[in-house]
Design an enzyme around this catalytic site. Structure first.
Site, PDB file in Angstrom:
ATOM      1  N   LYS A   9       0.822  -1.217   0.000  1.00 26.26           N
ATOM      2  CA  LYS A   9       0.000   0.000   0.000  1.00 26.26           C
ATOM      3  C   LYS A   9       0.859   1.273   0.000  1.00 26.26           C
ATOM      4  O   LYS A   9       2.074   1.227   0.298  1.00 26.26           O
ATOM      5  CB  LYS A   9      -0.930  -0.027   1.218  1.00 26.26           C
ATOM      6  CG  LYS A   9      -2.007  -1.117   1.140  1.00 26.26           C
ATOM      7  CD  LYS A   9      -2.922  -1.030   2.359  1.00 26.26           C
ATOM      8  CE  LYS A   9      -4.078  -2.007   2.254  1.00 26.26           C
ATOM      9  NZ  LYS A   9      -4.978  -1.885   3.432  1.00 26.26           N
ATOM     10  N   TYR A  49     -12.296  -2.636  -3.583  1.00 27.14           N
ATOM     11  CA  TYR A  49     -12.858  -2.483  -2.236  1.00 27.14           C
ATOM     12  C   TYR A  49     -14.392  -2.441  -2.241  1.00 27.14           C
ATOM     13  O   TYR A  49     -14.997  -1.944  -1.290  1.00 27.14           O
ATOM     14  CB  TYR A  49     -12.283  -1.237  -1.561  1.00 27.14           C
ATOM     15  CG  TYR A  49     -10.879  -1.453  -1.019  1.00 27.14           C
ATOM     16  CD1 TYR A  49     -10.602  -2.485  -0.125  1.00 27.14           C
ATOM     17  CD2 TYR A  49      -9.831  -0.617  -1.387  1.00 27.14           C
ATOM     18  CE1 TYR A  49      -9.315  -2.689   0.371  1.00 27.14           C
ATOM     19  CE2 TYR A  49      -8.541  -0.809  -0.888  1.00 27.14           C
ATOM     20  CZ  TYR A  49      -8.297  -1.854  -0.002  1.00 27.14           C
ATOM     21  OH  TYR A  49      -7.028  -2.049   0.500  1.00 27.14           O
ATOM     22  N   PHE A  57     -15.626   4.323   6.221  1.00 30.00           N
ATOM     23  CA  PHE A  57     -14.247   4.628   5.807  1.00 30.00           C
ATOM     24  C   PHE A  57     -14.003   4.412   4.324  1.00 30.00           C
ATOM     25  O   PHE A  57     -12.879   4.598   3.850  1.00 30.00           O
ATOM     26  CB  PHE A  57     -13.252   3.793   6.636  1.00 30.00           C
ATOM     27  CG  PHE A  57     -13.424   2.289   6.547  1.00 30.00           C
ATOM     28  CD1 PHE A  57     -12.933   1.570   5.469  1.00 30.00           C
ATOM     29  CD2 PHE A  57     -14.075   1.588   7.562  1.00 30.00           C
ATOM     30  CE1 PHE A  57     -13.082   0.199   5.382  1.00 30.00           C
ATOM     31  CE2 PHE A  57     -14.228   0.209   7.489  1.00 30.00           C
ATOM     32  CZ  PHE A  57     -13.732  -0.487   6.398  1.00 30.00           C
ATOM     33  N   ARG A  85      -2.185 -14.028   5.355  1.00 33.49           N
ATOM     34  CA  ARG A  85      -3.005 -13.296   6.336  1.00 33.49           C
ATOM     35  C   ARG A  85      -2.337 -13.331   7.721  1.00 33.49           C
ATOM     36  O   ARG A  85      -2.316 -12.326   8.431  1.00 33.49           O
ATOM     37  CB  ARG A  85      -4.420 -13.874   6.424  1.00 33.49           C
ATOM     38  CG  ARG A  85      -5.275 -13.695   5.195  1.00 33.49           C
ATOM     39  CD  ARG A  85      -5.767 -12.286   4.971  1.00 33.49           C
ATOM     40  NE  ARG A  85      -6.669 -11.805   5.991  1.00 33.49           N
ATOM     41  CZ  ARG A  85      -7.335 -10.648   5.911  1.00 33.49           C
ATOM     42  NH1 ARG A  85      -7.191  -9.849   4.841  1.00 33.49           N
ATOM     43  NH2 ARG A  85      -8.123 -10.253   6.866  1.00 33.49           N
ATOM     44  N   THR A  91      -5.766  -6.196  11.163  1.00 33.76           N
ATOM     45  CA  THR A  91      -6.018  -5.010  10.333  1.00 33.76           C
ATOM     46  C   THR A  91      -5.466  -3.753  10.992  1.00 33.76           C
ATOM     47  O   THR A  91      -4.854  -2.907  10.324  1.00 33.76           O
ATOM     48  CB  THR A  91      -7.541  -4.855  10.105  1.00 33.76           C
ATOM     49  OG1 THR A  91      -8.041  -6.062   9.528  1.00 33.76           O
ATOM     50  CG2 THR A  91      -7.830  -3.684   9.182  1.00 33.76           C
ATOM     51  N   ARG A 102       2.116  -5.807   9.574  1.00 34.69           N
ATOM     52  CA  ARG A 102       1.402  -4.632  10.070  1.00 34.69           C
ATOM     53  C   ARG A 102       1.877  -4.232  11.464  1.00 34.69           C
ATOM     54  O   ARG A 102       1.949  -3.039  11.776  1.00 34.69           O
ATOM     55  CB  ARG A 102      -0.105  -4.896  10.048  1.00 34.69           C
ATOM     56  CG  ARG A 102      -0.658  -4.882   8.624  1.00 34.69           C
ATOM     57  CD  ARG A 102      -2.029  -5.491   8.571  1.00 34.69           C
ATOM     58  NE  ARG A 102      -2.724  -5.202   7.318  1.00 34.69           N
ATOM     59  CZ  ARG A 102      -3.900  -5.719   6.998  1.00 34.69           C
ATOM     60  NH1 ARG A 102      -4.506  -6.544   7.849  1.00 34.69           N
ATOM     61  NH2 ARG A 102      -4.478  -5.417   5.849  1.00 34.69           N
ATOM     62  N   ASN A 112      -2.109   0.624   6.738  1.00 28.74           N
ATOM     63  CA  ASN A 112      -1.590  -0.591   7.379  1.00 28.74           C
ATOM     64  C   ASN A 112      -0.699  -1.421   6.451  1.00 28.74           C
ATOM     65  O   ASN A 112      -0.556  -2.630   6.611  1.00 28.74           O
ATOM     66  CB  ASN A 112      -2.750  -1.410   7.963  1.00 28.74           C
ATOM     67  CG  ASN A 112      -3.761  -1.806   6.906  1.00 28.74           C
ATOM     68  OD1 ASN A 112      -3.588  -1.531   5.723  1.00 28.74           O
ATOM     69  ND2 ASN A 112      -4.828  -2.453   7.341  1.00 28.74           N
ATOM     70  N   HIS A 115      -2.150  -5.277   1.727  1.00 25.79           N
ATOM     71  CA  HIS A 115      -3.426  -5.966   1.520  1.00 25.79           C
ATOM     72  C   HIS A 115      -3.142  -7.411   1.194  1.00 25.79           C
ATOM     73  O   HIS A 115      -2.221  -7.702   0.429  1.00 25.79           O
ATOM     74  CB  HIS A 115      -4.204  -5.348   0.340  1.00 25.79           C
ATOM     75  CG  HIS A 115      -5.341  -6.218  -0.123  1.00 25.79           C
ATOM     76  ND1 HIS A 115      -6.580  -6.187   0.470  1.00 25.79           N
ATOM     77  CD2 HIS A 115      -5.404  -7.192  -1.077  1.00 25.79           C
ATOM     78  CE1 HIS A 115      -7.366  -7.099  -0.124  1.00 25.79           C
ATOM     79  NE2 HIS A 115      -6.674  -7.715  -1.061  1.00 25.79           N
ATOM     80  N   GLU A 126      -9.869 -10.999  -7.090  1.00 25.81           N
ATOM     81  CA  GLU A 126      -8.944  -9.853  -6.960  1.00 25.81           C
ATOM     82  C   GLU A 126      -7.776  -9.971  -7.938  1.00 25.81           C
ATOM     83  O   GLU A 126      -7.357  -8.970  -8.525  1.00 25.81           O
ATOM     84  CB  GLU A 126      -8.421  -9.781  -5.517  1.00 25.81           C
ATOM     85  CG  GLU A 126      -9.508  -9.413  -4.509  1.00 25.81           C
ATOM     86  CD  GLU A 126      -8.998  -9.388  -3.069  1.00 25.81           C
ATOM     87  OE1 GLU A 126      -7.813  -9.708  -2.835  1.00 25.81           O
ATOM     88  OE2 GLU A 126      -9.790  -9.056  -2.181  1.00 25.81           O
TER      89      GLU A 126
HETATM   90  P1  IDP Z   1      -8.152  -6.371   5.962  1.00 28.52           P
HETATM   91  O1  IDP Z   1      -7.295  -5.513   5.040  1.00 28.52           O
HETATM   92  O2  IDP Z   1      -7.408  -6.794   7.195  1.00 28.52           O
HETATM   93  O3  IDP Z   1      -8.802  -7.508   5.227  1.00 28.52           O
HETATM   94  P2  IDP Z   1     -10.743  -5.042   5.918  1.00 28.52           P
HETATM   95  O4  IDP Z   1     -11.706  -5.043   7.030  1.00 28.52           O
HETATM   96  O5  IDP Z   1     -11.060  -5.878   4.712  1.00 28.52           O
HETATM   97  O6  IDP Z   1      -9.293  -5.414   6.507  1.00 28.52           O
HETATM   98  O7  IDP Z   1     -10.562  -3.539   5.459  1.00 28.52           O
HETATM   99  C1  IDP Z   1      -9.924  -3.224   4.239  1.00 28.52           C
HETATM  100  C2  IDP Z   1      -9.005  -2.057   4.486  1.00 28.52           C
HETATM  101  O8  IDP Z   1      -9.775  -0.914   4.847  1.00 28.52           O
HETATM  102  C3  IDP Z   1      -8.028  -2.225   5.646  1.00 28.52           C
HETATM  103  O9  IDP Z   1      -6.873  -2.940   5.308  1.00 28.52           O
HETATM  104  C4  IDP Z   1      -7.719  -0.779   5.998  1.00 28.52           C
HETATM  105  O10 IDP Z   1      -6.775  -0.198   5.089  1.00 28.52           O
HETATM  106  C5  IDP Z   1      -9.080  -0.116   5.798  1.00 28.52           C
HETATM  107  N1  IDP Z   1      -9.877  -0.078   7.036  1.00 28.52           N
HETATM  108  C6  IDP Z   1     -10.472  -1.115   7.680  1.00 28.52           C
HETATM  109  N2  IDP Z   1     -11.137  -0.719   8.767  1.00 28.52           N
HETATM  110  C7  IDP Z   1     -10.973   0.628   8.830  1.00 28.52           C
HETATM  111  C8  IDP Z   1     -11.424   1.653   9.753  1.00 28.52           C
HETATM  112  O11 IDP Z   1     -12.127   1.385  10.732  1.00 28.52           O
HETATM  113  N3  IDP Z   1     -11.036   2.938   9.472  1.00 28.52           N
HETATM  114  C9  IDP Z   1     -10.261   3.265   8.389  1.00 28.52           C
HETATM  115  N4  IDP Z   1      -9.828   2.346   7.505  1.00 28.52           N
HETATM  116  C10 IDP Z   1     -10.160   1.043   7.724  1.00 28.52           C
HETATM  117 MG    MG Z   2     -10.256  -7.502   3.757  1.00 29.70          MG
END
Ligand code: IDP
Ligand code: MG
Length: 139
Positions: A9, A49, A57, A85, A91, A102, A112, A115, A126
């Site tokens: 990212k 996304y 968000f 993962r 996350t 992370r 973070n 992805h 994807e």
């Molecule tokens: P993941 O990347 O661990 O699978 P997801 O819930 O799928 O997490 O969320 C996708 C991406 O959205 C996260 O990696 C992060 O960059 C962003 N994200 C997730 N939750 C939040 C939040 O509460 N606030 C801001 N950004 C978020």
């Molecule tokens: Mg995800």
């Protein structure tokens, strides 16, 4: 063999961490079968996304992931999705264990660093978004 999509990212790209992250994943015994740098446009970010489109968000996330070039990778190997993962960590970097990508590199729940696809089925979808079949290598 299972495949998964990894994106380095913008926050990681800006801090010259692409190589460090890819190296960690290679050391897990997974094979890099596709790799490119790209600056995703809004349409690609929105498709990638799409599952989050109703989240508060979402707009910030699309703006963030389109804010700089990223590196897109496909890794292949046994249980590639789950293995990556685990290596990524939670996350939210504040909750991710030290030693995870992370936990060591992430700046915030949004920024973070990485992805990784969350299931083999989502990985297939994807990967198709980022790579045409002739950019995936078998070797
Ligand atoms: P993941 O990347 O661990 O699978 P997801 O819930 O799928 O997490 O969320 C996708 C991406 O959205 C996260 O990696 C992060 O960059 C962003 N994200 C997730 N939750 C939040 C939040 O509460 N606030 C801001 N950004 C978020
Ligand atoms: Mg995800």
């Amino acid at each position: 063999m299972e495949r998964t999509l990894v994106l380095i990212k913008p926050d990681a790209m800006q801090r010259n961490l692409a190589g460090a992250i890819i190296s960690r994943l290679e050391k897990l015994g997974l094979k890099l079968v596709a790799l490119k740098m790209l600056h995703p446009d809004k349409a690609l970010a929105q498709r990638h996304y799409a599952v989050h489109k109703d989240k508060p968000f979402y707009n910030d996330l699309v703006n963030y992931i389109t804010s700089s070039p990223i590196a897109a990778c496909v890794f292949e190997g046994k249980e590639a999705v789950e293995t990556i993962r685990k290596a990524m960590g939670a996350t939210d970097p504040a909750k991710a264990e030290k030693g995870t990508i992370r936990g060591d590199f992430g700046l915030s729940i949004e920024k973070n660093s990485v992805h990784g696809s969350d299931s083999p089925a989502n990985a297939e979808v994807e990967i198709k978004l980022f790579f045409p079949p002739d950019e995936l290598f078998g070797y």
